[in-house]
Design an enzyme around this catalytic site. Structure first.
Site, short mmCIF file in Angstrom:
data_model
loop_
_atom_site.label_atom_id
_atom_site.label_comp_id
_atom_site.label_asym_id
_atom_site.label_seq_id
_atom_site.Cartn_x
_atom_site.Cartn_y
_atom_site.Cartn_z
N CYS A 1 0.84 -1.25 0.50
CA CYS A 1 -0.08 -0.70 0.01
C CYS A 1 0.56 1.28 0.13
O CYS A 1 0.25 2.06 -0.79
CB CYS A 1 -0.75 0.12 0.97
N HIS B 1 -2.56 0.80 7.31
CA HIS B 1 -3.12 1.30 5.32
C HIS B 1 -2.61 2.34 5.17
O HIS B 1 -3.12 3.31 5.39
CB HIS B 1 -4.48 0.61 4.84
#
Length: 176
Positions: free
Chosen positions: A37, A138
């Site tokens: 990510c 994230h």
């Protein structure tokens, strides 16, 4: 064919937009793969593929050259890069990452001087359809393309339009 006239739509491939219409601005968006990510957020905020897993791994090696277990990435070699990798990647392009404390007034944020945002947000953990009572961090990119800000989260199927500056400030950047 006969019938009622259709409203103007997007031009056919290779066609010309109707008079007065602006052609749509393409939005670059990478989808989530492994734990990459941070790489996807960098490329999404930069609107092009400039970084790969290999490039991020090289940055990790430069940040901790003598470390057997690199503290800036996953032990499994699947990504999960920390903020130091993101900052070094941006610095390598001559860009600066600026920390923003959400407790500061948003009026102090000069959006005209901001290329984009990379946020580190809690994200639920799931195995297939089973949601686990865990959360991991994230990396998510936000960026203005044309006159619209987009959520370029790599977990989304496609970029999510957020609106203009006012919507970004009120819906996204406002503290809870």
């Amino acid at each position: 064919m006969s019938g009622s006239p259709r409203p103007p739509g997007p031009p056919e491939e290779g066609g010309v937009p109707p008079p007065g219409a602006e052609p749509p601005v393409p939005v670059y968006h990478e989808r989530q793969r492994l734990e990459l990510c941070a790489v996807h957020a960098l490329n999404n905020v930069l609107q092009q593929r400039l970084f790969s897993q290999e490039a991020a791994d090289e940055i990790c090696k430069r940040l901790a050259p003598d470390s057997r277990l690199n503290p800036h990435r996953s032990l499994l070699g699947t990504g999960n890069y920390d903020v130091n990798v993101i900052m070094a990647a941006l610095q390598g392009l001559g860009l600066a990452a600026v920390w923003w404390d959400r407790r500061r007034p948003l009026a102090q944020l000069a959006l005209s001087q901001v290329l984009g945002f990379i946020l580190n947000l809690p994200s639920p953990v799931s195995l297939g359809l089973l949601s686990l009572p865990l959360q991991r961090r994230h990396w998510v990119a936000l960026r203005q393309v044309g006159n619209v800000y987009y959520n370029l989260d790599s977990k989304l199927r496609e970029p999510m339009p957020l609106g203009g500056e006012a919507e970004l400030r009120h819906k996204v950047l406002q503290p809870d």
